[in-house]
Design an enzyme around this catalytic site. Sequence first.
Site, PDB file in Angstrom:
ATOM      1  CB  SER A  59       8.926 -18.513 -51.555  1.00  0.00           C
ATOM      2  OG  SER A  59       9.881 -18.856 -50.569  1.00  0.00           O
ATOM      3  CE1 TYR A  90      11.955 -25.156 -47.708  1.00  0.00           C
ATOM      4  CE2 TYR A  90      11.933 -22.779 -48.015  1.00  0.00           C
ATOM      5  CZ  TYR A  90      12.282 -24.045 -48.453  1.00  0.00           C
ATOM      6  OH  TYR A  90      12.955 -24.181 -49.635  1.00  0.00           O
ATOM      7  CB  THR A 145       9.454 -27.015 -49.554  1.00  0.00           C
ATOM      8  OG1 THR A 145       8.647 -26.286 -50.484  1.00  0.00           O
ATOM      9  CG2 THR A 145      10.752 -27.423 -50.238  1.00  0.00           C
ATOM     10  CE  LYS A 189       8.993 -26.722 -55.042  1.00  0.00           C
ATOM     11  NZ  LYS A 189      10.353 -26.488 -54.543  1.00  0.00           N
ATOM     12  CG  HIS A 195      14.834 -27.103 -53.635  1.00  0.00           C
ATOM     13  ND1 HIS A 195      14.047 -27.272 -52.531  1.00  0.00           N
ATOM     14  CD2 HIS A 195      15.137 -25.785 -53.657  1.00  0.00           C
ATOM     15  CE1 HIS A 195      13.888 -26.111 -51.899  1.00  0.00           C
ATOM     16  NE2 HIS A 195      14.527 -25.186 -52.571  1.00  0.00           N
TER      17      HIS A 195
HETATM   18  C1  FNR Z   1      13.947 -22.025 -55.546  1.00  0.00           C
HETATM   19  N1  FNR Z   1      13.152 -23.073 -55.085  1.00  0.00           N
HETATM   20  C2  FNR Z   1      12.464 -22.938 -53.902  1.00  0.00           C
HETATM   21  N2  FNR Z   1      11.586 -23.910 -53.492  1.00  0.00           N
HETATM   22  C3  FNR Z   1      10.864 -23.766 -52.363  1.00  0.00           C
HETATM   23  O1  FNR Z   1      10.081 -24.643 -52.034  1.00  0.00           O
HETATM   24  N3  FNR Z   1      11.001 -22.625 -51.611  1.00  0.00           N
HETATM   25  C4  FNR Z   1      11.846 -21.610 -51.931  1.00  0.00           C
HETATM   26  O2  FNR Z   1      11.925 -20.591 -51.253  1.00  0.00           O
HETATM   27  C5  FNR Z   1      12.627 -21.774 -53.118  1.00  0.00           C
HETATM   28  N4  FNR Z   1      13.503 -20.798 -53.506  1.00  0.00           N
HETATM   29  C6  FNR Z   1      14.132 -20.876 -54.725  1.00  0.00           C
HETATM   30  C7  FNR Z   1      14.912 -19.811 -55.187  1.00  0.00           C
HETATM   31  C8  FNR Z   1      15.484 -19.869 -56.447  1.00  0.00           C
HETATM   32  C9  FNR Z   1      16.309 -18.726 -56.942  1.00  0.00           C
HETATM   33  C10 FNR Z   1      15.264 -20.988 -57.275  1.00  0.00           C
HETATM   34  C11 FNR Z   1      15.837 -21.056 -58.674  1.00  0.00           C
HETATM   35  C12 FNR Z   1      14.525 -22.047 -56.821  1.00  0.00           C
HETATM   36  C13 FNR Z   1      12.932 -24.276 -55.949  1.00  0.00           C
HETATM   37  C14 FNR Z   1      11.778 -24.052 -56.933  1.00  0.00           C
HETATM   38  O3  FNR Z   1      10.538 -24.012 -56.276  1.00  0.00           O
HETATM   39  C15 FNR Z   1      11.684 -25.159 -57.993  1.00  0.00           C
HETATM   40  O4  FNR Z   1      11.655 -26.415 -57.359  1.00  0.00           O
HETATM   41  C16 FNR Z   1      12.812 -25.132 -59.033  1.00  0.00           C
HETATM   42  O5  FNR Z   1      13.258 -23.824 -59.274  1.00  0.00           O
HETATM   43  C17 FNR Z   1      12.320 -25.751 -60.327  1.00  0.00           C
HETATM   44  O6  FNR Z   1      13.346 -25.852 -61.259  1.00  0.00           O
HETATM   45  P1  FNR Z   1      13.595 -24.791 -62.457  1.00  0.00           P
HETATM   46  O7  FNR Z   1      12.276 -24.539 -63.158  1.00  0.00           O
HETATM   47  O8  FNR Z   1      14.164 -23.567 -61.838  1.00  0.00           O
HETATM   48  O9  FNR Z   1      14.569 -25.521 -63.316  1.00  0.00           O
END
Ligand code: FNR
Length: 375
Positions: free
Chosen positions: A119, A147, A173, A248, A272
Amino acid sequence: MGEHLKPPLAQIPPSVAAVADYEPLARERMSAPAWAWLQGGAADEITLRENRAAFERLRLAPRVLAELAGGHTRLTLLGQALDHPLLVAPMASHGLAHPDGELATVLAAAAMRTPVVVSTQAGTPLETLAQAAGDAAPPVPLWFQLYLQPDRGFTRALVQRAEAAGYRALVLTVDAPVSGARNTEQRAGFVPPPGLGAVNLQGARPLPPHTARPGQPPLFGSPLLDAAPTWRDIAWLREQTVLPIVLKGVLAPADAVRAADEGLAGVIVSNHGGRVLDTVPATLDALPAIAQAVQGRLPLLLDGGVRRGTDVFKALALGASAVLVGRPVLHGLAAAGAPGVAHVLHLLRTELEMAMALCGCRTLADIDASRLWRG
Ligand code: FNR
């Protein structure tokens, strides 16, 4: 050890049989606010639940007596040879789950031959993680989640750092130009603990915060929306990098088609993890129409609610080339550190192989809609 964490387990209890078993173990070790941050979804969490419900609704169509000798889960994705169709989803601040943060995740994933999408908001410098992954033999690819920052110069420098460090793809993203209604976090009083900041963004002009708190100005007309990325930025980004760019956060077929038209390398069908806009559909439900629209012009990945090998199988049957796993990785990390992460990935891979064998699929290419029960 931060006060938000209890020490991880020294050993994985033999009673841990499935990915979901890590959830209560992680919860016991995290503070209530940090747990709300990790686990929560936006608003009423309808999409969060729907991501799971969509997987649970589908039934598999087993096939018997198929030739399984020589079977495997290998694939080529963005020209990269992978052992299996699992990646770790980008997530901010792994340090909230374990003191070793992203380093533990990357080491565990490398041991399981699983690419990690690091990330933008990671708590560990992107170079440190690239070094750790590069030391694995053979090295495991890391992708960098981007980002777009309001300052193009800063974004360009960040992309150049990722390229120089050996990242193999950019994951842009695009589904969170503003944060969603993070009510669960808000109610739990979550504030990021000091010292766990986004180190890779040091020196960036901060995005103006915007929450639905009383006294905040309206969103439209705010500097945040004025700085929100558009398709014009995609063309700009393509000129800045030789890396393949994966978009994404796509749910609409028209956006996936546009991504292909813009020369992007892939699309991640994602909401997300239900954390931004509530009441959008489950990713699994959005996937078939997207697959139909893009007609194989670019690979589709999916995330959101993947908790079982059968879920991976179902996503592939509906047109995904691979899936990303989010929260379960942090559950494994919080519960048992790097061994917990490795175990989570191992469980998913093993369950996928079971599902393939029992549905008569020798390779990923054999997984298609004919393996889903149409009653
Ligand atoms: C995320 N997600 C996320 N996505 C992204 O592009 N950049 C980020 O910094 C983050 N940060 C983030 C933190 C936390 C705690 C979570 C749970 C999720 C979204 C992540 O990449 C992904 O899309 C989802 O978590 C997928 O779903 P599941 O597997 O958690 O159900």
